[in-house]
Design an enzyme around this catalytic site. Sequence first.
Site, PDB file in Angstrom:
ATOM      1  CG  ASP A  61      -1.864  -1.170   1.257  1.00 40.46           C
ATOM      2  OD1 ASP A  61      -2.175  -1.700   0.174  1.00 40.46           O
ATOM      3  OD2 ASP A  61      -2.277  -1.563   2.361  1.00 40.46           O
ATOM      4  CE  LYS A  79      -5.891   9.700 -24.055  1.00 32.71           C
ATOM      5  NZ  LYS A  79      -5.022   9.619 -22.856  1.00 32.71           N
ATOM      6  CG  HIS A 119      -5.506 -11.773  -2.670  1.00 33.79           C
ATOM      7  ND1 HIS A 119      -6.862 -11.613  -2.575  1.00 33.79           N
ATOM      8  CD2 HIS A 119      -5.005 -11.504  -1.443  1.00 33.79           C
ATOM      9  CE1 HIS A 119      -7.190 -11.287  -1.337  1.00 33.79           C
ATOM     10  NE2 HIS A 119      -6.084 -11.205  -0.626  1.00 33.79           N
ATOM     11  CG  LEU A 120      -4.152 -11.949 -10.224  1.00 30.32           C
ATOM     12  CD1 LEU A 120      -4.803 -11.416 -11.498  1.00 30.32           C
ATOM     13  CD2 LEU A 120      -3.231 -13.119 -10.553  1.00 30.32           C
ATOM     14  CD  GLN A 121      -3.942  -5.232  -6.989  1.00 30.89           C
ATOM     15  OE1 GLN A 121      -3.724  -4.050  -6.815  1.00 30.89           O
ATOM     16  NE2 GLN A 121      -5.107  -5.801  -6.665  1.00 30.89           N
TER      17      GLN A 121
END
Length: 233
Positions: A39, A123, A163-165
């Site tokens: 974090d 854009k 939770h891949l992170q």
Amino acid sequence: VREGIDALVVIGGNGSLTGARDFAAEFDVCCIGLPGTIDNDLYGTDSTIGYDTTLNTILECVDRIRDTAQSHERIFFIEVMGRDAGFLAQNSAIASGAEAAIIPEEATDVDQLGRFMERGIRKSKKSCIVIVSESPKCGAMYYADRVKKEFPDFDVRVSILGHLQRGGRPTARDRILASRTGVGAIEAIIQGQRNVMVGVRNNEVVYVPFSDAIRTDKPLDMKLIKVLDELSI
């Protein structure tokens, strides 16, 4: 570390360092903390161990999702971790070229969000990506549902990275940070430091009292919000 010195080194975030502080007070043991949380919300250190690795994991995921967003002309809300801090969402949005980031540090209403998306579609002519900090009340699903109701012409999808992170191979930057703070912990014990977190601030190793690291809110550089706004024009 050396004969006659008893010490406990704790690697973790707010919860772990709070436990270390309480343990040290109850048993009169020297505790040294290392800032280990994706974090990046511990006060007194520019970065925490795991943050850079997670940021790069998010970028890889966003790059993959962008392929689908562009080919199907869709709006993607991608939810990332961060708890009460927007460091992951804000910086991954800048690095990935997302059109907007929804973070705890800044209120975002649905009308403002709509303008962000319309600007992004103008854009890219195809798609829009919004990075959202996780929240039990206002996460990616919440904003996606709001946009579906307010802007029914948008084809909206949600991807929660979850939770891949938290896994994967550490980046070089995180490995260097862990090594520097680890050596700093040993030096702190030898020097007689007690109940401090070892951080790196302005490229210098620093020692931060547990009470400051845990209780003081780490400010997000609000100039980064302006950077993202300018890049999205």
